[in-house]
Design a protein around this motif. Structure first.
Motif, PDB file in Angstrom:
ATOM      1  N   VAL A 135       0.839  -1.203   0.000  1.00  0.00           N
ATOM      2  CA  VAL A 135       0.000   0.000   0.000  1.00  0.00           C
ATOM      3  C   VAL A 135       0.875   1.255   0.000  1.00  0.00           C
ATOM      4  CG1 VAL A 135      -1.704   1.326   1.306  1.00  0.00           C
ATOM      5  CG2 VAL A 135      -1.887  -1.160   1.187  1.00  0.00           C
ATOM      6  N   ILE A 136       1.905   1.252   0.835  1.00  0.00           N
ATOM      7  CA  ILE A 136       2.809   2.402   0.911  1.00  0.00           C
ATOM      8  C   ILE A 136       3.500   2.638  -0.420  1.00  0.00           C
ATOM      9  CG2 ILE A 136       4.908   3.297   1.999  1.00  0.00           C
ATOM     10  CD1 ILE A 136       4.015   1.739   4.544  1.00  0.00           C
ATOM     11  N   SER A 137       3.914   1.563  -1.076  1.00  0.00           N
ATOM     12  CA  SER A 137       4.560   1.681  -2.378  1.00  0.00           C
ATOM     13  C   SER A 137       3.614   2.292  -3.410  1.00  0.00           C
ATOM     14  CB  SER A 137       5.036   0.297  -2.843  1.00  0.00           C
ATOM     15  OG  SER A 137       5.622   0.361  -4.124  1.00  0.00           O
ATOM     16  N   ALA A 138       2.349   1.859  -3.398  1.00  0.00           N
ATOM     17  CA  ALA A 138       1.363   2.390  -4.351  1.00  0.00           C
ATOM     18  C   ALA A 138       1.087   3.864  -4.074  1.00  0.00           C
ATOM     19  CB  ALA A 138       0.076   1.575  -4.254  1.00  0.00           C
ATOM     20  N   ILE A 139       0.962   4.229  -2.808  1.00  0.00           N
ATOM     21  CA  ILE A 139       0.724   5.629  -2.441  1.00  0.00           C
ATOM     22  C   ILE A 139       1.927   6.491  -2.820  1.00  0.00           C
ATOM     23  CG2 ILE A 139       0.507   7.194  -0.459  1.00  0.00           C
ATOM     24  CD1 ILE A 139      -1.281   5.052   0.838  1.00  0.00           C
ATOM     25  N   THR A 140       3.110   5.961  -2.600  1.00  0.00           N
ATOM     26  CA  THR A 140       4.328   6.704  -2.954  1.00  0.00           C
ATOM     27  C   THR A 140       4.371   6.991  -4.448  1.00  0.00           C
ATOM     28  OG1 THR A 140       5.540   5.698  -1.119  1.00  0.00           O
ATOM     29  CG2 THR A 140       6.853   6.659  -2.888  1.00  0.00           C
ATOM     30  N   ASP A 141       3.961   6.041  -5.246  1.00  0.00           N
ATOM     31  CA  ASP A 141       3.937   6.236  -6.699  1.00  0.00           C
ATOM     32  C   ASP A 141       2.963   7.344  -7.086  1.00  0.00           C
ATOM     33  OD1 ASP A 141       4.682   5.377  -9.415  1.00  0.00           O
ATOM     34  OD2 ASP A 141       2.597   4.715  -9.556  1.00  0.00           O
ATOM     35  N   ILE A 142       1.772   7.337  -6.506  1.00  0.00           N
ATOM     36  CA  ILE A 142       0.784   8.396  -6.757  1.00  0.00           C
ATOM     37  C   ILE A 142       1.322   9.743  -6.288  1.00  0.00           C
ATOM     38  CG2 ILE A 142      -1.521   9.240  -6.139  1.00  0.00           C
ATOM     39  CD1 ILE A 142      -2.295   6.249  -5.738  1.00  0.00           C
ATOM     40  N   HIS A 143       1.896   9.741  -5.108  1.00  0.00           N
ATOM     41  CA  HIS A 143       2.473  10.935  -4.481  1.00  0.00           C
ATOM     42  C   HIS A 143       3.520  11.576  -5.387  1.00  0.00           C
ATOM     43  CE1 HIS A 143       5.263  12.505  -1.106  1.00  0.00           C
ATOM     44  NE2 HIS A 143       4.180  13.238  -1.009  1.00  0.00           N
ATOM     45  N   THR A 144       4.428  10.758  -5.913  1.00  0.00           N
ATOM     46  CA  THR A 144       5.512  11.256  -6.768  1.00  0.00           C
ATOM     47  C   THR A 144       4.975  11.829  -8.069  1.00  0.00           C
ATOM     48  OG1 THR A 144       6.988   9.580  -5.838  1.00  0.00           O
ATOM     49  CG2 THR A 144       7.693  10.652  -7.867  1.00  0.00           C
ATOM     50  N   LYS A 145       4.017  11.122  -8.668  1.00  0.00           N
ATOM     51  CA  LYS A 145       3.458  11.573  -9.942  1.00  0.00           C
ATOM     52  C   LYS A 145       2.675  12.872  -9.781  1.00  0.00           C
ATOM     53  CE  LYS A 145       3.156   7.002 -12.103  1.00  0.00           C
ATOM     54  NZ  LYS A 145       2.245   5.897 -12.518  1.00  0.00           N
ATOM     55  N   LYS A 146       1.999  13.034  -8.652  1.00  0.00           N
ATOM     56  CA  LYS A 146       1.127  14.200  -8.488  1.00  0.00           C
ATOM     57  C   LYS A 146       1.887  15.455  -8.080  1.00  0.00           C
ATOM     58  CE  LYS A 146      -3.197  15.728  -6.391  1.00  0.00           C
ATOM     59  NZ  LYS A 146      -3.886  15.973  -7.662  1.00  0.00           N
ATOM     60  N   ILE A 147       2.810  15.331  -7.113  1.00  0.00           N
ATOM     61  CA  ILE A 147       3.477  16.534  -6.587  1.00  0.00           C
ATOM     62  C   ILE A 147       4.994  16.349  -6.482  1.00  0.00           C
ATOM     63  CG2 ILE A 147       1.482  17.461  -5.344  1.00  0.00           C
ATOM     64  CD1 ILE A 147       2.604  16.179  -2.785  1.00  0.00           C
TER      65      ILE A 147
END
Length: 223
Positions: free
Chosen positions: A167-179
Motif C-alpha cells: 500500500v505504501i509503495s502504491a501511495i508513494t507512486d501516486i504521491h511522486t506523480k502528483k506533486i
C-alpha cells in the motif's frame, strides 16, 4: 511551543512534544485493537467512526490518558475543527480531523498540530484519496491546512488485512506523480512492525509529514 529564550531549547521542546503525539497515536491504536478484540467489539468501516472511537475512548479518555502517561502532559485532541478562515467568503477553507493543542496554544493560537485520518484497503481509489484529500491538504500554493510548526501527521487506518508495504509503495507512486516537483524526501519508512508502519515525507517548503499506517482490520465490520 514558546517559552525559552534559547532557540535550541525551543526546538528540543517542540520535537519532544511532537514525539509524544506520535507515540500517543500509536499506543492508542494498539490499545483500541486489544480492547475491542478482548470485548468482542467492532467498528463500522467508516473513517469518521474509527477516528471518533479512537479519540473519545483513548486520546481524550482521562483513565486511558493516565495509563499511557499523559496525566501530567498538557495536550488535547480536538475533532472536526474549522481551519483557515477566508475573509473574502466568510468561510473556512478546510476542516481538520484532529487538532492537537498544547498549553502554548492559549498564548499563540497558531501553534498546534493536525492529524488527518484516511482509510486504506489496498484499492486504487483510497490510495488516491490518501494523496489527493490527505497529503495535498498540507501542500501546494493554497493548502487547506496550516503547518505553523512545519510538522503534521497522516494517520492511515488500514481496514483490510493486507501487506502495508504494498500500500505504501502504491501511495508513494501516486504521491511522486502528483506533486513530485515539491517533494524533498519521498514517503520513507522509519519504523515497521506487524501492526504498523511509521514513515516520513519532506517537502521543499520544509514541511515534514509523519505517516502512521496502522492495521485495524481485526476490529472493522466487513462491508
Amino acid at each position: 511551543m514558546g517559552g525559552f529564550q534559547n532557540q535550541l531549547l525551543n526546538q528540543n521542546f517542540k520535537q519532544n512534544f511532537y514525539n509524544i503525539i506520535i507515540t500517543t497515536l500509536i499506543t492508542s491504536c494498539k490499545m483500541m485493537i486489544e480492547n475491542c478484540c478482548s470485548n468482542k467489539l467492532s467498528i463500522p468501516n467508516h473513517e469518521e467512526k474509527i477516528r471518533t472511537h479512537l479519540l473519545e475512548n483513548y486520546l481524550e479518555n482521562e483513565n486511558i490518558r493516565c495509563t499511557i502517561g499523559l496525566s501530567d502532559v498538557l495536550i488535547r485532541f480536538l475533532p472536526e475543527v474549522p481551519e483557515n478562515y477566508d475573509v473574502g467568503t466568510n468561510t473556512y477553507i478546510g476542516r481538520t480531523d484532529i487538532r492537537v493543542l498544547s498549553s502554548n496554544w492559549l498564548s499563540n493560537p497558531k501553534d498546534y498540530y493536525i492529524v488527518e485520518c484516511k482509510r486504506l484497503d489496498g484499492t486504487q481509489s483510497l490510495n488516491q484519496k490518501y494523496v489527493d484529500e490527505g497529503i495535498c491538504r498540507f501542500v501546494g500554493d493554497t493548502p487547506k491546512y496550516s503547518s505553523y510548526n512545519n510538522q503534521n501527521i497522516m494517520l492511515g487506518f488500514v481496514v483490510k488485512d493486507i501487506d502495508c508495504s504494498v500500500v505504501i509503495s502504491a501511495i508513494t507512486d501516486i504521491h511522486t506523480k502528483k506533486i513530485g516537483n515539491i517533494i524533498a524526501k519521498d514517503i520513507t519508512p522509519i519504523v515497521n512492525s506487524k501492526d504498523y508502519y511509521l514513515c516520513e515525507s519532506v517537502y521543499t517548503n520544509q514541511l515534514s509529514l509523519s505517516h502512521i499506517f496502522y492495521n485495524v482490520s481485526s476490529i472493522i465490520i466487513s462491508s
